[in-house]
Design a protein around this motif. Structure first.
Motif, short mmCIF file in Angstrom:
data_model
loop_
_atom_site.label_atom_id
_atom_site.label_comp_id
_atom_site.label_asym_id
_atom_site.label_seq_id
_atom_site.Cartn_x
_atom_site.Cartn_y
_atom_site.Cartn_z
N TYR A 236 0.84 -1.21 0.00
CA TYR A 236 0.00 0.00 0.00
C TYR A 236 0.86 1.25 0.00
N LEU A 237 1.92 1.25 0.79
CA LEU A 237 2.79 2.43 0.86
C LEU A 237 3.57 2.61 -0.44
N ASP A 238 3.94 1.52 -1.11
CA ASP A 238 4.58 1.63 -2.43
C ASP A 238 3.64 2.33 -3.41
N GLN A 239 2.37 1.93 -3.37
CA GLN A 239 1.38 2.55 -4.25
C GLN A 239 1.26 4.05 -3.95
N LEU A 240 1.17 4.37 -2.66
CA LEU A 240 1.01 5.77 -2.27
C LEU A 240 2.25 6.58 -2.63
N MET A 241 3.43 6.02 -2.40
CA MET A 241 4.66 6.74 -2.73
C MET A 241 4.78 6.98 -4.22
N GLY A 242 4.37 6.02 -5.03
CA GLY A 242 4.41 6.21 -6.48
C GLY A 242 3.52 7.35 -6.91
N GLY A 243 2.33 7.45 -6.28
CA GLY A 243 1.43 8.56 -6.59
C GLY A 243 1.99 9.90 -6.15
N ILE A 244 2.60 9.93 -4.95
CA ILE A 244 3.22 11.16 -4.45
C ILE A 244 4.33 11.61 -5.40
N TYR A 245 5.20 10.69 -5.74
CA TYR A 245 6.35 10.99 -6.61
C TYR A 245 5.90 11.57 -7.95
N TRP A 246 4.91 10.92 -8.57
CA TRP A 246 4.42 11.42 -9.87
C TRP A 246 3.75 12.76 -9.72
N ALA A 247 2.85 12.91 -8.74
CA ALA A 247 2.13 14.16 -8.58
C ALA A 247 3.07 15.32 -8.31
N ALA A 248 4.06 15.09 -7.45
CA ALA A 248 4.96 16.18 -7.06
C ALA A 248 5.96 16.54 -8.16
N THR A 249 6.38 15.57 -8.97
CA THR A 249 7.46 15.82 -9.93
C THR A 249 7.05 15.68 -11.39
N GLY A 250 5.98 14.91 -11.66
CA GLY A 250 5.61 14.64 -13.04
C GLY A 250 6.50 13.59 -13.69
N ARG A 251 7.33 12.93 -12.90
CA ARG A 251 8.30 11.96 -13.44
C ARG A 251 7.90 10.53 -13.09
N GLY A 252 8.62 9.59 -13.72
CA GLY A 252 8.53 8.19 -13.33
C GLY A 252 7.74 7.28 -14.23
N GLU A 253 6.94 7.83 -15.15
CA GLU A 253 6.15 6.95 -16.01
C GLU A 253 7.05 6.18 -16.96
#
Length: 255
Positions: A236-253
């Motif tokens: 669950y925390l991996d999922q949440l961190m992935g969302g935080i990372y993308w929302a804050a930076t626009g990166r990672g896709e």
């Protein structure tokens, strides 16, 4: 004397180097107010998010005070509504958050934060992207990756056994979203609900996490996260961190 000066200079250099290393990449505001159905999770969620912030070198500010929205929101790369819907904000605070998003701010919506009374704040409903209808009883089901190239899925198995309230939603504003996770309705009973209530299945397209663009910003939504133990769960925390990372930076896709 010279030895002492050299020692002081070396110490200063070490301290400066440590400070530089500790610089955060971005700042996240987490808005979380205790309410009737969600309050036990707060100390656990806060501890887990603080751990993620230290692990991933970002700064987190936690607040339960809506007046925070009357301050400088531009300092935050993203604002997370954690089990706290936008209706908690007064008209002036809502206007400030709208201005933040129009200025390129970003949002993360978690579980209960996606539920807001229909028509009370249509702008916020469009930000979420879907309108809550009802949810069956909490059940164990199979969650699947709808978009394996999105960062919120990177730490998850292709088929994930998860127990939650699987919200039924509608799309009255015809908002286009990109599903990230779906729940397989064949793996639980979407009609199992309390006496006097009625729930209908959504079918094969039942998103439980998604992302989209709104105003000039990014929005990540996860409907998962009902009880306290979930905020200790690594997946669950991996999922949440992935969302935080993308929302804050626009990166990672991964495309």
């Amino acid at each position: 004397m010279r030895v002492m000066v050299r020692g002081l200079l070396a110490l200063a250099g070490l301290l400066l180097g440590t400070a530089a290393w500790a610089d955060s990449q971005y700042k996240l505001l987490v808005f979380s107010i205790p309410n009737k159905y969600h309050y036990e999770y707060i100390p656990v969620a806060r501890d887990s998010l603080e751990h993620l912030a230290k692990l991933h070198a970002f700064e987190m500010q936690w607040t339960n005070d809506p007046k925070t929205f009357e301050g400088d929101l531009k300092q935050y790369a993203a604002v997370m509504f954690l089990n706290t819907p936008g209706e908690e904000l007064n008209p002036a605070q809502r206007a400030a958050f709208e201005a933040y998003m129009r200025g390129g701010g970003n949002a993360i919506i978690v579980h209960r934060a996606a539920i807001t009374p229909p028509g009370v704040w249509p702008w916020y409903e469009r930000l979420v992207g879907r309108r809550f209808v009802i949810h069956p009883m909490l059940q164990t089901a199979v969650v699947t990756k709808a978009d394996p190239g999105f960062p919120a899925t990177f730490g998850l198995p292709d088929r994930w056994i998860w127990s939650d309230e699987y919200y039924v939603t509608s799309n009255p504003y015809q908002v286009a979203i990109t599903p990230v996770l779906r729940v397989d309705e064949r793996s639980y009973d979407p009609t199992k609900i309390w006496p006097g209530q009625h729930a209908e299945p959504m079918g094969p397209d039942h998103p439980v996490a998604w992302f989209h663009s709104y105003e000039k910003g990014r929005v990540f939504v996860t409907l998962l996260g009902h009880n306290v133990e979930m905020y200790r769960d690594p997946h669950y925390l991996d999922q949440l961190m992935g969302g935080i990372y993308w929302a804050a930076t626009g990166r990672g896709e991964a495309r």
